[in-house]
Design a protein around this motif. Structure first.
Motif, PDB file in Angstrom:
ATOM      1  N   PHE A  33      17.516  26.248  25.488  1.00  0.00           N
ATOM      2  CA  PHE A  33      18.324  26.872  24.453  1.00  0.00           C
ATOM      3  C   PHE A  33      17.488  27.201  23.218  1.00  0.00           C
ATOM      4  CE2 PHE A  33      21.131  26.643  20.762  1.00  0.00           C
ATOM      5  CZ  PHE A  33      22.067  27.603  21.113  1.00  0.00           C
ATOM      6  N   LEU A  34      16.635  26.274  22.816  1.00  0.00           N
ATOM      7  CA  LEU A  34      15.791  26.509  21.647  1.00  0.00           C
ATOM      8  C   LEU A  34      14.844  27.688  21.846  1.00  0.00           C
ATOM      9  CD1 LEU A  34      14.909  22.896  20.483  1.00  0.00           C
ATOM     10  CD2 LEU A  34      16.154  24.636  19.186  1.00  0.00           C
ATOM     11  N   VAL A  35      14.282  27.793  23.037  1.00  0.00           N
ATOM     12  CA  VAL A  35      13.380  28.915  23.315  1.00  0.00           C
ATOM     13  C   VAL A  35      14.144  30.232  23.230  1.00  0.00           C
ATOM     14  CG1 VAL A  35      11.952  30.002  25.094  1.00  0.00           C
ATOM     15  CG2 VAL A  35      11.759  27.543  24.664  1.00  0.00           C
ATOM     16  N   LYS A  36      15.336  30.282  23.820  1.00  0.00           N
ATOM     17  CA  LYS A  36      16.146  31.508  23.763  1.00  0.00           C
ATOM     18  C   LYS A  36      16.582  31.823  22.331  1.00  0.00           C
ATOM     19  CE  LYS A  36      17.915  31.402  28.471  1.00  0.00           C
ATOM     20  NZ  LYS A  36      17.302  32.617  28.944  1.00  0.00           N
ATOM     21  N   LEU A  37      16.933  30.790  21.587  1.00  0.00           N
ATOM     22  CA  LEU A  37      17.330  30.982  20.196  1.00  0.00           C
ATOM     23  C   LEU A  37      16.169  31.536  19.368  1.00  0.00           C
ATOM     24  CD1 LEU A  37      19.557  30.605  18.063  1.00  0.00           C
ATOM     25  CD2 LEU A  37      18.682  28.292  17.712  1.00  0.00           C
ATOM     26  N   TYR A  38      14.984  31.001  19.589  1.00  0.00           N
ATOM     27  CA  TYR A  38      13.807  31.480  18.856  1.00  0.00           C
ATOM     28  C   TYR A  38      13.508  32.937  19.214  1.00  0.00           C
ATOM     29  CZ  TYR A  38       9.194  31.453  16.712  1.00  0.00           C
ATOM     30  OH  TYR A  38       8.105  31.739  15.930  1.00  0.00           O
ATOM     31  N   GLU A  39      13.656  33.279  20.494  1.00  0.00           N
ATOM     32  CA  GLU A  39      13.451  34.659  20.920  1.00  0.00           C
ATOM     33  C   GLU A  39      14.439  35.593  20.215  1.00  0.00           C
ATOM     34  OE1 GLU A  39      13.260  37.321  25.000  1.00  0.00           O
ATOM     35  OE2 GLU A  39      14.360  35.430  25.028  1.00  0.00           O
ATOM     36  N   GLN A  40      15.691  35.180  20.134  1.00  0.00           N
ATOM     37  CA  GLN A  40      16.697  35.991  19.454  1.00  0.00           C
ATOM     38  C   GLN A  40      16.394  36.123  17.964  1.00  0.00           C
ATOM     39  OE1 GLN A  40      20.494  34.250  20.350  1.00  0.00           O
ATOM     40  NE2 GLN A  40      20.503  35.035  22.445  1.00  0.00           N
ATOM     41  N   MET A  41      15.883  35.063  17.359  1.00  0.00           N
ATOM     42  CA  MET A  41      15.518  35.127  15.937  1.00  0.00           C
ATOM     43  C   MET A  41      14.389  36.135  15.723  1.00  0.00           C
ATOM     44  SD  MET A  41      15.726  31.043  15.014  1.00  0.00           S
ATOM     45  CE  MET A  41      14.657  31.218  13.596  1.00  0.00           C
ATOM     46  N   MET A  42      13.412  36.141  16.612  1.00  0.00           N
ATOM     47  CA  MET A  42      12.307  37.090  16.499  1.00  0.00           C
ATOM     48  C   MET A  42      12.798  38.515  16.709  1.00  0.00           C
ATOM     49  SD  MET A  42       9.009  35.042  18.142  1.00  0.00           S
ATOM     50  CE  MET A  42       9.362  35.626  19.749  1.00  0.00           C
ATOM     51  N   MET A  43      13.714  38.697  17.664  1.00  0.00           N
ATOM     52  CA  MET A  43      14.262  40.030  17.909  1.00  0.00           C
ATOM     53  C   MET A  43      15.056  40.513  16.697  1.00  0.00           C
ATOM     54  SD  MET A  43      15.312  39.559  21.913  1.00  0.00           S
ATOM     55  CE  MET A  43      16.239  41.060  22.037  1.00  0.00           C
ATOM     56  N   ARG A  44      15.814  39.617  16.073  1.00  0.00           N
ATOM     57  CA  ARG A  44      16.577  39.983  14.878  1.00  0.00           C
ATOM     58  C   ARG A  44      15.632  40.379  13.745  1.00  0.00           C
ATOM     59  NH1 ARG A  44      20.635  35.759  12.275  1.00  0.00           N
ATOM     60  NH2 ARG A  44      21.347  35.782  14.413  1.00  0.00           N
ATOM     61  N   GLU A  45      14.562  39.621  13.583  1.00  0.00           N
ATOM     62  CA  GLU A  45      13.585  39.943  12.538  1.00  0.00           C
ATOM     63  C   GLU A  45      12.979  41.327  12.773  1.00  0.00           C
ATOM     64  OE1 GLU A  45       9.414  38.243  10.632  1.00  0.00           O
ATOM     65  OE2 GLU A  45      10.378  37.152  12.268  1.00  0.00           O
ATOM     66  N   THR A  46      12.644  41.624  14.022  1.00  0.00           N
ATOM     67  CA  THR A  46      12.086  42.930  14.359  1.00  0.00           C
ATOM     68  C   THR A  46      13.096  44.034  14.075  1.00  0.00           C
ATOM     69  OG1 THR A  46      10.658  41.951  16.036  1.00  0.00           O
ATOM     70  CG2 THR A  46      11.096  44.314  16.228  1.00  0.00           C
ATOM     71  N   MET A  47      14.349  43.772  14.435  1.00  0.00           N
ATOM     72  CA  MET A  47      15.401  44.754  14.182  1.00  0.00           C
ATOM     73  C   MET A  47      15.552  45.012  12.675  1.00  0.00           C
ATOM     74  SD  MET A  47      19.448  44.587  15.150  1.00  0.00           S
ATOM     75  CE  MET A  47      19.730  43.300  13.947  1.00  0.00           C
ATOM     76  N   TYR A  48      15.560  43.947  11.878  1.00  0.00           N
ATOM     77  CA  TYR A  48      15.666  44.102  10.425  1.00  0.00           C
ATOM     78  C   TYR A  48      14.495  44.905   9.871  1.00  0.00           C
ATOM     79  CZ  TYR A  48      19.402  40.579  10.161  1.00  0.00           C
ATOM     80  OH  TYR A  48      20.563  39.878  10.286  1.00  0.00           O
ATOM     81  N   LYS A  49      13.294  44.606  10.342  1.00  0.00           N
ATOM     82  CA  LYS A  49      12.110  45.325   9.871  1.00  0.00           C
ATOM     83  C   LYS A  49      12.205  46.807  10.208  1.00  0.00           C
ATOM     84  CE  LYS A  49       8.814  41.507   9.969  1.00  0.00           C
ATOM     85  NZ  LYS A  49       7.619  40.943  10.638  1.00  0.00           N
ATOM     86  N   GLN A  50      12.614  47.113  11.441  1.00  0.00           N
ATOM     87  CA  GLN A  50      12.755  48.511  11.845  1.00  0.00           C
ATOM     88  C   GLN A  50      13.841  49.212  11.037  1.00  0.00           C
ATOM     89  OE1 GLN A  50      10.763  50.286  13.838  1.00  0.00           O
ATOM     90  NE2 GLN A  50       9.522  48.435  13.985  1.00  0.00           N
TER      91      GLN A  50
END
Length: 62
Positions: A33-50
């Motif tokens: 769960f933590l690995v998936k959560l971290y992946e989602q956090m990174m994806m959200r950060e990328t989305m915000y940056k874009q």
């Protein structure tokens, strides 16, 4: 913005609910769960940056 950020009552409730769910997980489930959560956090950060690059008119090739 000198005041520290605080959670709303709704966020506190959500956090407590999340804590209860995590308490019921096995170690392996929690790790996955933590690995998936971290992946989602990174994806959200990328989305915000874009999104910000697009809104600010910054060339994405730079």
């Amino acid at each position: 913005m000198n005041e520290p950020m605080k959670l709303t009552l709704e966020q506190k409730f959500s956090l407590r609910s999340f804590e209860t769910q995590v308490d019921k997980m096995s170690r392996e489930q929690a790790q996955e769960f933590l690995v998936k959560l971290y992946e989602q956090m990174m994806m959200r950060e990328t989305m915000y940056k874009q999104f910000l690059k697009h809104e600010w008119g910054i060339d994405s090739a730079a």
